[in-house]
Motif scaffolding. Structure first.
Motif, PDB file in Angstrom:
ATOM      1  N   VAL A  64       0.865  -1.185   0.000  1.00  0.00           N
ATOM      2  CA  VAL A  64       0.000   0.000   0.000  1.00  0.00           C
ATOM      3  C   VAL A  64       0.899   1.231   0.000  1.00  0.00           C
ATOM      4  O   VAL A  64       1.888   1.285   0.732  1.00  0.00           O
ATOM      5  N   THR A  65       0.583   2.203  -0.835  1.00  0.00           N
ATOM      6  CA  THR A  65       1.424   3.392  -0.946  1.00  0.00           C
ATOM      7  C   THR A  65       0.898   4.519  -0.061  1.00  0.00           C
ATOM      8  O   THR A  65      -0.245   4.495   0.409  1.00  0.00           O
ATOM      9  N   TYR A  66       1.735   5.515   0.124  1.00  0.00           N
ATOM     10  CA  TYR A  66       1.299   6.698   0.867  1.00  0.00           C
ATOM     11  C   TYR A  66       0.099   7.341   0.178  1.00  0.00           C
ATOM     12  O   TYR A  66      -0.856   7.754   0.838  1.00  0.00           O
ATOM     13  N   ARG A  67       0.132   7.385  -1.143  1.00  0.00           N
ATOM     14  CA  ARG A  67      -1.006   7.956  -1.870  1.00  0.00           C
ATOM     15  C   ARG A  67      -2.279   7.154  -1.609  1.00  0.00           C
ATOM     16  O   ARG A  67      -3.357   7.736  -1.454  1.00  0.00           O
ATOM     17  N   ASP A  68      -2.180   5.831  -1.558  1.00  0.00           N
ATOM     18  CA  ASP A  68      -3.349   5.004  -1.243  1.00  0.00           C
ATOM     19  C   ASP A  68      -3.937   5.404   0.109  1.00  0.00           C
ATOM     20  O   ASP A  68      -5.159   5.511   0.267  1.00  0.00           O
ATOM     21  N   HIS A  73     -13.452  11.735   5.334  1.00  0.00           N
ATOM     22  CA  HIS A  73     -13.949  13.024   5.828  1.00  0.00           C
ATOM     23  C   HIS A  73     -14.205  13.970   4.665  1.00  0.00           C
ATOM     24  O   HIS A  73     -13.728  13.750   3.550  1.00  0.00           O
ATOM     25  N   ASP A  74     -14.972  15.009   4.934  1.00  0.00           N
ATOM     26  CA  ASP A  74     -15.258  16.047   3.949  1.00  0.00           C
ATOM     27  C   ASP A  74     -14.181  17.121   4.068  1.00  0.00           C
ATOM     28  O   ASP A  74     -14.113  17.826   5.081  1.00  0.00           O
ATOM     29  N   PRO A  75     -13.318  17.263   3.062  1.00  0.00           N
ATOM     30  CA  PRO A  75     -12.216  18.226   3.176  1.00  0.00           C
ATOM     31  C   PRO A  75     -12.656  19.681   3.173  1.00  0.00           C
ATOM     32  O   PRO A  75     -11.833  20.570   3.411  1.00  0.00           O
ATOM     33  N   GLN A  76     -13.932  19.925   2.926  1.00  0.00           N
ATOM     34  CA  GLN A  76     -14.412  21.304   2.906  1.00  0.00           C
ATOM     35  C   GLN A  76     -15.037  21.734   4.230  1.00  0.00           C
ATOM     36  O   GLN A  76     -15.552  22.847   4.342  1.00  0.00           O
ATOM     37  N   THR A  77     -15.007  20.843   5.212  1.00  0.00           N
ATOM     38  CA  THR A  77     -15.474  21.200   6.553  1.00  0.00           C
ATOM     39  C   THR A  77     -14.405  20.816   7.564  1.00  0.00           C
ATOM     40  O   THR A  77     -13.551  19.976   7.293  1.00  0.00           O
ATOM     41  N   VAL A  80      -0.325  14.283  -1.929  1.00  0.00           N
ATOM     42  CA  VAL A  80      -1.548  14.889  -1.391  1.00  0.00           C
ATOM     43  C   VAL A  80      -2.193  15.795  -2.436  1.00  0.00           C
ATOM     44  O   VAL A  80      -3.410  15.741  -2.668  1.00  0.00           O
ATOM     45  N   ASP A  81      -1.386  16.634  -3.080  1.00  0.00           N
ATOM     46  CA  ASP A  81      -1.918  17.543  -4.098  1.00  0.00           C
ATOM     47  C   ASP A  81      -2.552  16.770  -5.250  1.00  0.00           C
ATOM     48  O   ASP A  81      -3.584  17.180  -5.802  1.00  0.00           O
ATOM     49  N   THR A  82      -1.953  15.634  -5.614  1.00  0.00           N
ATOM     50  CA  THR A  82      -2.489  14.814  -6.700  1.00  0.00           C
ATOM     51  C   THR A  82      -3.840  14.226  -6.328  1.00  0.00           C
ATOM     52  O   THR A  82      -4.780  14.210  -7.136  1.00  0.00           O
ATOM     53  N   VAL A  83      -3.950  13.746  -5.093  1.00  0.00           N
ATOM     54  CA  VAL A  83      -5.222  13.188  -4.625  1.00  0.00           C
ATOM     55  C   VAL A  83      -6.297  14.272  -4.601  1.00  0.00           C
ATOM     56  O   VAL A  83      -7.437  14.051  -5.032  1.00  0.00           O
ATOM     57  N   GLU A 141      -5.673   8.778  -0.140  1.00  0.00           N
ATOM     58  CA  GLU A 141      -6.979   8.639  -0.790  1.00  0.00           C
ATOM     59  C   GLU A 141      -8.021   8.141   0.199  1.00  0.00           C
ATOM     60  O   GLU A 141      -9.164   8.621   0.220  1.00  0.00           O
ATOM     61  N   ASP A 142      -7.637   7.186   1.041  1.00  0.00           N
ATOM     62  CA  ASP A 142      -8.565   6.669   2.040  1.00  0.00           C
ATOM     63  C   ASP A 142      -8.912   7.746   3.067  1.00  0.00           C
ATOM     64  O   ASP A 142     -10.066   7.863   3.490  1.00  0.00           O
TER      65      ASP A 142
END
Length: 208
Positions: free
Chosen positions: A80-84, A93-97, A119-122, A87-88
């Motif tokens: 499992v990658t850091y990006r994985d 959570h809702d990143p806008q709250t 993080v920016d890619t996700v 993504e989880d």
């Protein structure tokens, strides 16, 4: 196999060691739930909960200061990658709250340029930018492990499972760092886990 003290010791002895794993830290509200969720995930080897993101020296649950509850995971990057993981995190959570209380805020600690790019890619894949989300994106300065009673919280409600660790001679710190304890903590919380051990239904052990 059935869960016995010998099974516990054998599983942990065969798990990936710290030289072959990477570590990631996230804040996702109360740390009990994420501890169980990540512990059940394929490729996650160890988990521990604690406090980070603030300036107060040596925080504790009852004297947290400006820190946030966080989950720290050791993971096998070949599985499992850091990006994985990121993504989880953004699925959880809702990143806008953002909770108003710092203790339960959402945080992604990305301490290298490579991780920040992940993080920016996700975020971009979901139509967001770092400046357009409420989720805190920070470097990790220090992680403080939480008290023993917070570690593997769901597992600690399963007395027959916990007694097997006690019979194996595990200390609280060893339970915190145990790979099979991470999996069983997820299992008791109701998550699917991939371990070759015969286990009873979670609801026979979980309480609360």
């Amino acid at each position: 196999m059935t869960l016995t003290p010998a099974t516990i010791r054998e599983y942990d002895a065969q798990a990936a060691d710290r030289e072959t794993t990477d570590t990631a830290t996230f804040g996702l509200g109360c740390f009990w739930g994420p501890d169980a969720r990540f512990g059940a995930m394929d490729g996650v080897v160890r988990t521990r909960v604690g406090y980070a993101g603030g300036t107060k020296p040596d925080p504790s649950y009852h004297s947290l200061g400006d820190h946030t509850e966080v989950i720290q995971v050791d993971f096998d990057p070949d599985i499992v990658t850091y990006r994985d993981l990121v993504e989880d995190v953004f699925q959880q959570h809702d990143p806008q709250t953002q909770p108003r209380k710092t203790q339960y805020q959402n945080v992604v600690f990305a301490s290298t340029a490579t991780r920040r790019t992940a993080v920016d890619t996700v975020l971009a894949a979901s139509g967001y930018t770092a400046d357009g989300v409420e989720t805190r994106l920070e470097r990790l300065s220090r992680f403080y492990p939480a008290e023993d009673y917070h570690q593997k919280y769901r597992l600690r409600s399963a007395s027959s499972f916990l007694s097997a660790f006690e019979e194996a001679g595990y200390t609280d710190e060893e339970i915190r760092e145990s790979p099979i304890a991470a999996k069983l903590n997820g299992y008791v919380a109701g998550h699917d886990v991939d371990i070759e051990v015969d286990l009873p239904a979670p609801d026979q052990h979980a309480s609360g």
